[in-house]
Design an enzyme around this catalytic site. Sequence first.
Site, PDB file in Angstrom:
ATOM      1  N   GLU A  12     -14.139  18.782  -9.154  1.00 40.55           N
ATOM      2  CA  GLU A  12     -13.137  18.411 -10.160  1.00 40.55           C
ATOM      3  C   GLU A  12     -13.052  16.903 -10.272  1.00 40.55           C
ATOM      4  OE1 GLU A  12      -9.512  19.823  -8.499  1.00 40.55           O
ATOM      5  OE2 GLU A  12     -10.280  21.851  -8.319  1.00 40.55           O
ATOM      6  N   LYS A  35     -11.258  13.425  -9.870  1.00 40.44           N
ATOM      7  CA  LYS A  35     -10.212  12.896  -8.996  1.00 40.44           C
ATOM      8  C   LYS A  35      -9.436  11.917  -9.851  1.00 40.44           C
ATOM      9  CE  LYS A  35      -9.276  10.737  -4.565  1.00 40.44           C
ATOM     10  NZ  LYS A  35      -8.104  10.095  -5.099  1.00 40.44           N
ATOM     11  N   ASP A  91      -6.678   9.423 -11.183  1.00 40.93           N
ATOM     12  CA  ASP A  91      -5.981   8.325 -10.531  1.00 40.93           C
ATOM     13  C   ASP A  91      -4.567   8.212 -11.087  1.00 40.93           C
ATOM     14  OD1 ASP A  91      -5.865   6.338  -8.736  1.00 40.93           O
ATOM     15  OD2 ASP A  91      -6.984   4.868  -9.916  1.00 40.93           O
ATOM     16  N   TYR A 126      -3.995  21.085 -10.283  1.00 37.94           N
ATOM     17  CA  TYR A 126      -5.278  21.490  -9.688  1.00 37.94           C
ATOM     18  C   TYR A 126      -5.176  22.349  -8.432  1.00 37.94           C
ATOM     19  CZ  TYR A 126      -3.975  17.027  -7.554  1.00 37.94           C
ATOM     20  OH  TYR A 126      -3.290  16.019  -6.962  1.00 37.94           O
ATOM     21  N   LYS A 158     -15.774   9.120  -3.896  1.00 30.56           N
ATOM     22  CA  LYS A 158     -15.228   7.990  -4.644  1.00 30.56           C
ATOM     23  C   LYS A 158     -16.367   7.258  -5.328  1.00 30.56           C
ATOM     24  CE  LYS A 158     -11.385   6.246  -3.221  1.00 30.56           C
ATOM     25  NZ  LYS A 158     -10.051   6.106  -3.811  1.00 30.56           N
ATOM     26  N   CYS A 198      -8.598 -15.959  26.004  1.00 27.25           N
ATOM     27  CA  CYS A 198      -7.556 -15.519  25.075  1.00 27.25           C
ATOM     28  C   CYS A 198      -6.959 -16.742  24.376  1.00 27.25           C
ATOM     29  CB  CYS A 198      -6.463 -14.755  25.816  1.00 27.25           C
ATOM     30  SG  CYS A 198      -5.057 -14.377  24.761  1.00 27.25           S
ATOM     31  N   CYS A 244      -3.003 -16.839  25.645  1.00 23.86           N
ATOM     32  CA  CYS A 244      -2.561 -17.101  27.017  1.00 23.86           C
ATOM     33  C   CYS A 244      -3.643 -17.752  27.879  1.00 23.86           C
ATOM     34  CB  CYS A 244      -2.054 -15.827  27.676  1.00 23.86           C
ATOM     35  SG  CYS A 244      -3.372 -14.681  28.114  1.00 23.86           S
ATOM     36  N   CYS A 251      -7.914  -9.064  26.022  1.00 19.42           N
ATOM     37  CA  CYS A 251      -7.180  -9.960  26.909  1.00 19.42           C
ATOM     38  C   CYS A 251      -6.558  -9.068  27.985  1.00 19.42           C
ATOM     39  CB  CYS A 251      -6.087 -10.703  26.148  1.00 19.42           C
ATOM     40  SG  CYS A 251      -4.921 -11.514  27.271  1.00 19.42           S
ATOM     41  N   CYS A 280       0.633 -11.481  28.417  1.00 19.88           N
ATOM     42  CA  CYS A 280       0.235 -12.381  27.334  1.00 19.88           C
ATOM     43  C   CYS A 280       1.277 -12.262  26.220  1.00 19.88           C
ATOM     44  CB  CYS A 280      -1.145 -11.971  26.816  1.00 19.88           C
ATOM     45  SG  CYS A 280      -1.623 -12.851  25.322  1.00 19.88           S
TER      46      CYS A 280
HETATM   47  S1  IVH Z   1      -6.594  18.218  -4.030  1.00 20.84           S
HETATM   48  C1  IVH Z   1      -4.623  19.123   0.173  1.00 20.84           C
HETATM   49  N1  IVH Z   1      -7.614  17.622  -6.343  1.00 20.84           N
HETATM   50  O1  IVH Z   1      -5.970  12.397  -4.778  1.00 20.84           O
HETATM   51  C2  IVH Z   1      -5.355  18.263  -0.794  1.00 20.84           C
HETATM   52  N2  IVH Z   1      -6.282  15.989  -5.292  1.00 20.84           N
HETATM   53  O2  IVH Z   1      -6.729  10.792  -2.408  1.00 20.84           O
HETATM   54  C3  IVH Z   1      -4.835  18.402  -2.158  1.00 20.84           C
HETATM   55  N3  IVH Z   1      -5.992  13.931  -6.571  1.00 20.84           N
HETATM   56  O3  IVH Z   1      -3.019  12.724  -3.050  1.00 20.84           O
HETATM   57  C4  IVH Z   1      -5.403  17.422  -3.067  1.00 20.84           C
HETATM   58  N4  IVH Z   1      -7.187  14.555  -8.305  1.00 20.84           N
HETATM   59  O4  IVH Z   1      -2.901  13.490  -5.425  1.00 20.84           O
HETATM   60  C5  IVH Z   1      -6.868  17.194  -5.338  1.00 20.84           C
HETATM   61  N5  IVH Z   1      -8.587  17.280  -8.418  1.00 20.84           N
HETATM   62  C6  IVH Z   1      -7.813  16.844  -7.413  1.00 20.84           C
HETATM   63  C7  IVH Z   1      -7.216  15.563  -7.420  1.00 20.84           C
HETATM   64  C8  IVH Z   1      -6.452  15.170  -6.327  1.00 20.84           C
HETATM   65  C9  IVH Z   1      -6.445  13.588  -7.775  1.00 20.84           C
HETATM   66  C10 IVH Z   1      -5.164  13.061  -5.708  1.00 20.84           C
HETATM   67  C11 IVH Z   1      -4.133  13.778  -4.902  1.00 20.84           C
HETATM   68  C12 IVH Z   1      -4.236  13.194  -3.513  1.00 20.84           C
HETATM   69  C13 IVH Z   1      -5.183  12.078  -3.678  1.00 20.84           C
HETATM   70  C14 IVH Z   1      -6.017  11.959  -2.422  1.00 20.84           C
END
Ligand code: IVH
Length: 685
Positions: free
Chosen positions: A113, A115, A117, A218, A325, A418, A421, A434, A439
């Site tokens: 999926e 990610k 932001d 999601y 990422k 150090c 100290c 140290c 210290c």
């Molecule tokens: S799953 C238990 N799916 O990214 C894990 N998170 O860096 C549940 N985020 O805090 C997260 N898109 O808010 C999931 N497709 C996606 C996401 C996603 C963005 C965010 C999420 C999390 C952060 C982690």
Amino acid sequence: MTRDKVKKRIEYLVNEVRRHQDLYYKKAQPEISDREYDALFDELLKLERRYPDLALPDSPTKRVGSDLDNEFPEVRHPFPMLSLDKVYTIDELESWIEKSRNDTGYDISFTVEEKIDGSTIVLHYENGILVRAVTRGDGFVGNDITENVRTIKDIPLRLSEPVTSIFRGEIYIDRKDFEKLNSQFDSIYANPRNFAAGSLRRKKSSEVAKIPLKSYVYEGFYGDVSIKEHLKVLHKLTELGFRVFDDVGYFSSTIKKEYDNIFKKHTGWVRGTYRDIDNFIIRMKEVRDKLPYDIDGLVVKINEYPIRDKLGYTAHHPRWAMAFKFEAPQAVSEILDIDVQVGRTGRITPVARIKPVWIAGTTVSNVTLHNQDYINSLDVAIGDVVAVSRHGDVIPAVDEVIEKNDKGNKTFRLPEECPVCGSKLIQDGAHLFCPNRNCPARIYGRISFFVGRGQMDIENLGPETVKKLIELGLIKDIPDIYFFNPDDLLGVEGFAEKKVKLIKEGIEKSKEQPFEVVLASLGLEEIGPKVVELLIEAGFDSIDKLIKTAKKKKPDIFTKIQGIGPKTAEKIIQQFNDPYILDMIEKLKKAGLKFSKGKKEKEEEYSKIFEGQVWCITGSFKNFKPRETAMEEVKKRGGKVVSQVTGKTTHLLVGENPGSKLEKASQVGAKLVTEEEFLKMLNEK
Ligand code: IVH
């Protein structure tokens, strides 16, 4: 009008407004004029203002928000809202996929999926109605921002089915909306994410309603074992009315026929075998710039929920998901100087002071150089121009030297003594230390750690105050916090009566901290929160027990505990035999800190009525929300809990709308127990 009549009228108006919205927006066949519609809407709004307790949580007026000031009370999440583990290269991602496939030993599949932001949101629905929306906060406690979230148009106030569950998603704003609005607000936000997060916390929901916030959802149906695959959850989310990503990827060893229907409905979703993941990722990197909003990577998740349950979680992230990422945010800057820091354990860290640069939303002016080996491998000197990056939340680091300095500065060398100290430093592994525990840098480090957030959390006694107290000779080590007289601070600049009073209160309050917090706050080597938890679970519920056992000097007593290795065992033994540390503990005991689990905190004694039984759960429950709380009761009473019905399952707790497990349980002859019967069992001692 009587209250009863008002209630009826409100219900009527809600239905009418909703019906006309539907006719207007969805069917494009309005039955009434805009003015007539406005009149209905206004009447509803007025009634709701006069009788706030009669207003319905999913009233269409919620979308326009209110002018009243919101408060955002803190609420505890029913289970931790964890973050994601992350990788930065396709190689690392492939290794993770490989490892997951090998570790689980099953034919697993993966979803990929976006990610996004944005700002995490946790949505609580009861019987299909949005009843609460909470920020992620620290993962354990978030802020209730329900009224604000109700104004976000694509978050359903009411789902297409009366489900009771918790959903997780992200709230964001499109790049172009951000640019337009941020300039109106004098460009106070650095990026769309901060803008979205800031908007969500505006005091008046009517203000939030004006901001074109959007959402993606999601995750959901946590713990609902009737849905077993993520792809089905994603599809179900769309059916319930949530917005879900348009371009989900699904990858498995072979193509499953049973998903044909899902892929027919979601034309943007693609599927393939493992070999196709790379291509999908490369394609998404290209798609990225065309999306109207920011994504900072992709999230790869294991599709099968039973496998997810098996893999479980670390304290920070699930083991069944990985963020890929797109890039570690980087910037270029110049090293102005290199400081040598001494931490509370005596560890020496070289820190480069750089010309301040802006990286991913923050100004960075200090970056770590880790240790001498790292410095050597990069060949860094003062004056060099370097690439600096922030990998997620960790401290920024120098990645490479881009241009050597022209001042003739040589590769930086850590001192042999150090810097604070003067003690001769000793090498332990990759780091220098140290060895002098008196210290000043170490003393300062351990006191600030002790009073800090996440530890004893003594309010109004921050690092600056600690520094002052040491300078004034009022405290020399941790225990002195409880024995010095804060009144001695009166008259010192910056310490008025009020401040001193707050410090006193903070110190007093910290005496309430439970044993596990006290122990971890001592900052002993290897004895952090995780190890403390393991020790307590293993029965070391008081410091006396720990010290007594450590005196035996038998590491295997500790290494027997799963999660504690030989190095930790050795450190436990060494430190709890150290007169200096024992003396410190004695003093803190005298001060009144908790060095054992109190009776109340110890797990209550339950008779083990479920000993030898294996329980599973299906459906939803009135008294157990989330329903896992019911299974906690089983565990407390000696029962075992499983997520799937197998031949070994002895009991199935059956709630409303049970899933396929009911049939399976009948087949294997498990005893079916209703919620009512279960409650009776719990009450029998
Ligand atoms: S799953 C238990 N799916 O990214 C894990 N998170 O860096 C549940 N985020 O805090 C997260 N898109 O808010 C999931 N497709 C996606 C996401 C996603 C963005 C965010 C999420 C999390 C952060 C982690």
